[in-house]
Design a protein around this motif. Structure first.
Motif, PDB file in Angstrom:
ATOM      1  N   LYS A  61       0.831  -1.211   0.000  1.00  0.00           N
ATOM      2  CA  LYS A  61       0.000   0.000   0.000  1.00  0.00           C
ATOM      3  C   LYS A  61       0.865   1.261   0.000  1.00  0.00           C
ATOM      4  O   LYS A  61       0.645   2.190  -0.766  1.00  0.00           O
ATOM      5  CB  LYS A  61      -0.877   0.026   1.261  1.00  0.00           C
ATOM      6  N   ALA A  62       1.873   1.246   0.894  1.00  0.00           N
ATOM      7  CA  ALA A  62       2.745   2.416   1.025  1.00  0.00           C
ATOM      8  C   ALA A  62       3.495   2.650  -0.286  1.00  0.00           C
ATOM      9  O   ALA A  62       3.667   3.795  -0.732  1.00  0.00           O
ATOM     10  CB  ALA A  62       3.724   2.198   2.176  1.00  0.00           C
ATOM     11  N   LYS A  63       3.930   1.565  -0.909  1.00  0.00           N
ATOM     12  CA  LYS A  63       4.638   1.647  -2.169  1.00  0.00           C
ATOM     13  C   LYS A  63       3.738   2.307  -3.225  1.00  0.00           C
ATOM     14  O   LYS A  63       4.156   3.240  -3.932  1.00  0.00           O
ATOM     15  CB  LYS A  63       4.993   0.211  -2.629  1.00  0.00           C
ATOM     16  N   GLY A  64       2.500   1.827  -3.297  1.00  0.00           N
ATOM     17  CA  GLY A  64       1.541   2.376  -4.258  1.00  0.00           C
ATOM     18  C   GLY A  64       1.345   3.874  -4.048  1.00  0.00           C
ATOM     19  O   GLY A  64       1.307   4.645  -5.019  1.00  0.00           O
ATOM     20  N   MET A  65       1.251   4.283  -2.783  1.00  0.00           N
ATOM     21  CA  MET A  65       1.049   5.707  -2.471  1.00  0.00           C
ATOM     22  C   MET A  65       2.256   6.533  -2.878  1.00  0.00           C
ATOM     23  O   MET A  65       2.108   7.629  -3.439  1.00  0.00           O
ATOM     24  CB  MET A  65       0.807   5.854  -0.979  1.00  0.00           C
ATOM     25  N   LEU A  66       3.446   6.025  -2.588  1.00  0.00           N
ATOM     26  CA  LEU A  66       4.676   6.740  -2.966  1.00  0.00           C
ATOM     27  C   LEU A  66       4.771   6.883  -4.481  1.00  0.00           C
ATOM     28  O   LEU A  66       5.160   7.929  -5.001  1.00  0.00           O
ATOM     29  CB  LEU A  66       5.914   5.994  -2.449  1.00  0.00           C
ATOM     30  N   MET A  67       4.408   5.782  -5.184  1.00  0.00           N
ATOM     31  CA  MET A  67       4.480   5.813  -6.641  1.00  0.00           C
ATOM     32  C   MET A  67       3.560   6.892  -7.199  1.00  0.00           C
ATOM     33  O   MET A  67       3.929   7.626  -8.111  1.00  0.00           O
ATOM     34  CB  MET A  67       4.094   4.438  -7.218  1.00  0.00           C
ATOM     35  N   LYS A  68       2.347   6.966  -6.636  1.00  0.00           N
ATOM     36  CA  LYS A  68       1.361   7.915  -7.124  1.00  0.00           C
ATOM     37  C   LYS A  68       1.732   9.358  -6.740  1.00  0.00           C
ATOM     38  O   LYS A  68       1.814  10.233  -7.583  1.00  0.00           O
ATOM     39  CB  LYS A  68      -0.018   7.559  -6.529  1.00  0.00           C
ATOM     40  N   GLN A  69       1.976   9.575  -5.457  1.00  0.00           N
ATOM     41  CA  GLN A  69       2.150  10.947  -4.966  1.00  0.00           C
ATOM     42  C   GLN A  69       3.553  11.503  -5.189  1.00  0.00           C
ATOM     43  O   GLN A  69       3.733  12.713  -5.289  1.00  0.00           O
ATOM     44  CB  GLN A  69       1.793  11.016  -3.478  1.00  0.00           C
ATOM     45  N   GLN A  70       4.563  10.645  -5.190  1.00  0.00           N
ATOM     46  CA  GLN A  70       5.928  11.141  -5.366  1.00  0.00           C
ATOM     47  C   GLN A  70       6.472  10.786  -6.751  1.00  0.00           C
ATOM     48  O   GLN A  70       7.659  10.979  -7.012  1.00  0.00           O
ATOM     49  CB  GLN A  70       6.848  10.568  -4.283  1.00  0.00           C
ATOM     50  N   HIS A  71       5.615  10.208  -7.580  1.00  0.00           N
ATOM     51  CA  HIS A  71       6.015   9.812  -8.943  1.00  0.00           C
ATOM     52  C   HIS A  71       7.293   8.996  -8.958  1.00  0.00           C
ATOM     53  O   HIS A  71       8.208   9.258  -9.750  1.00  0.00           O
ATOM     54  CB  HIS A  71       6.136  11.054  -9.834  1.00  0.00           C
ATOM     55  N   LEU A  72       7.336   8.017  -8.083  1.00  0.00           N
ATOM     56  CA  LEU A  72       8.505   7.128  -8.048  1.00  0.00           C
ATOM     57  C   LEU A  72       8.190   5.855  -8.830  1.00  0.00           C
ATOM     58  O   LEU A  72       7.028   5.464  -8.962  1.00  0.00           O
ATOM     59  CB  LEU A  72       8.841   6.759  -6.608  1.00  0.00           C
ATOM     60  N   SER A  73       9.229   5.188  -9.307  1.00  0.00           N
ATOM     61  CA  SER A  73       9.028   3.871  -9.914  1.00  0.00           C
ATOM     62  C   SER A  73       8.793   2.883  -8.770  1.00  0.00           C
ATOM     63  O   SER A  73       9.062   3.187  -7.602  1.00  0.00           O
ATOM     64  CB  SER A  73      10.265   3.448 -10.704  1.00  0.00           C
TER      65      SER A  73
END
Lengths: 229, 229
Positions: free
Chosen positions: B185-197
């Motif tokens: 979940k945290a990974k998904g949020m980081l990907m979305k909000q911080q535009h990370l791979s």
């Protein structure tokens, strides 16, 4: 003396059965056979609790059609009373006159009038997980040793039931963890190679799983195999 | 007769102890106390196997400094012999002359010369998981009932050990599954909000976990909390 030795031998065989058998149904069948033999019982039944009901799981005289079918509510009949009150009931004669007695049409033929009836709760860590019944057509004075023996057997069976639950829980958790790992990998691959969003990748796997009646894990494994070609 | 009744009572208490106790160390201590009392033993020890060694886990005379410290190899002393051969050793006198006997300096004071010695493998589903020793300073003829009693106790202790392993395995699997869910979940949020791979998001959580000496789950939970503000 000979009786006590015989009882110790019974305990020994039940302890071994429980220790060496992985399959719970097998354990329950063996317990029923050993108890019936040693106590010369006319009937021996084991019920296990499931959703606040008592389900018949093993019986001396095999009622193959009845196993998993007979279901008593807590408080229903002597068996239900025992589960509800967590107390042993031992009647040495005229059990059929006991006000808690309930005739189970599926189990008892017309001529089955139990004189003696012992019903013992199977507990594990303070929780009732089932009931063992031992029935005789003739009167029978149950000795203190009879009852302490049955109590020990019930406690050991309780341990076996708990064990079986733990084993199946462990298996399910391993499977769930394995599924998550594979699905996560497949999702990552779909996102990279098919330029899908995370949600879209997940939805794709889920849809395939439903359409093809395969588990998410199977679908994910197929995707990993194909995309890595 | 009185003896047999006493032995049945011992079994009853051990069966109860195992059923009601969640903590394995507590169970082993109780077993040692009950066996010592009933068999009037001068010493009673329980070793459990760990990485092909036998580790002292419980003792009648508390050697608190020795618990978890004394380690015997398979084949070492009578205890190691019993674990290796999965056979009971019962010596009624001059146990100290037995060629397999090994003096464990940490456990035996100079005056401790065991005449009688019983050593029983603790097995579960055909696997040796430990050894129980019962020692007397005076000669003692072990009866057949003594030995069958100890065998039953060993089998029940084996079940308790297996149970404890299953419980800790289940706990670890639940924890691992929980971690995966939260980290995902945290990974998904980081990907979305911080535009990370995906890889970058994962690496970030892992790095934070190592830098801050917190579990991945704790870091992921903190991220979820912060990003959802």
């Amino acid at each position: 003396m000979a009786m006590l030795k015989q009882q110790l031998r019974l305990l020994e065989r039940i302890t071994e059965t429980i220790s060496y058998n992985l399959d719970l149904d097998e354990v329950l069948m063996q317990v029923v056979a050993l108890v019936s033999e040693t106590m010369k019982a006319d009937s021996c039944l084991i019920y296990l609790t499931q959703d606040h009901h008592l389900i018949l799981k093993a019986s001396k005289i095999p009622h193959p059609k009845m196993i998993n079918k007979v279901a008593l509510r807590y408080g229903e009949g002597i068996t239900g009373w025992v589960a509800e009150h967590r107390k042993i009931v031992a009647v040495s004669e005229k059990a059929y006159e006991d006000s808690r007695f309930k005739f189970v049409a599926q189990l008892d033929a017309d001529e089955d009038k139990w004189e003696a009836f012992v019903s013992i709760p199977i507990t594990y860590k303070d929780e009732v997980v089932g009931v063992i019944n031992v029935q005789h057509r003739k009167k029978r004075q149950h000795t203190e040793t009879d009852l302490s023996l049955l109590k020990m057997i019930a406690t050991q069976v309780g341990g076996a039931i708990y064990n079986a639950k733990l084993i199946s829980e462990t298996r399910m958790l391993k499977e769930a963890l394995e599924t998550r790992k594979v699905v996560e990998k497949a999702k990552g691959m779909l996102m990279k190679q098919q330029h899908l969003s995370e949600d879209a990748a997940y939805s794709l796997i889920r849809k395939k799983s439903m359409d093809m009646k395969k588990t998410m894990k199977e679908v994910a494994e197929a995707i990993l195999l194909t995309l890595s070609l």
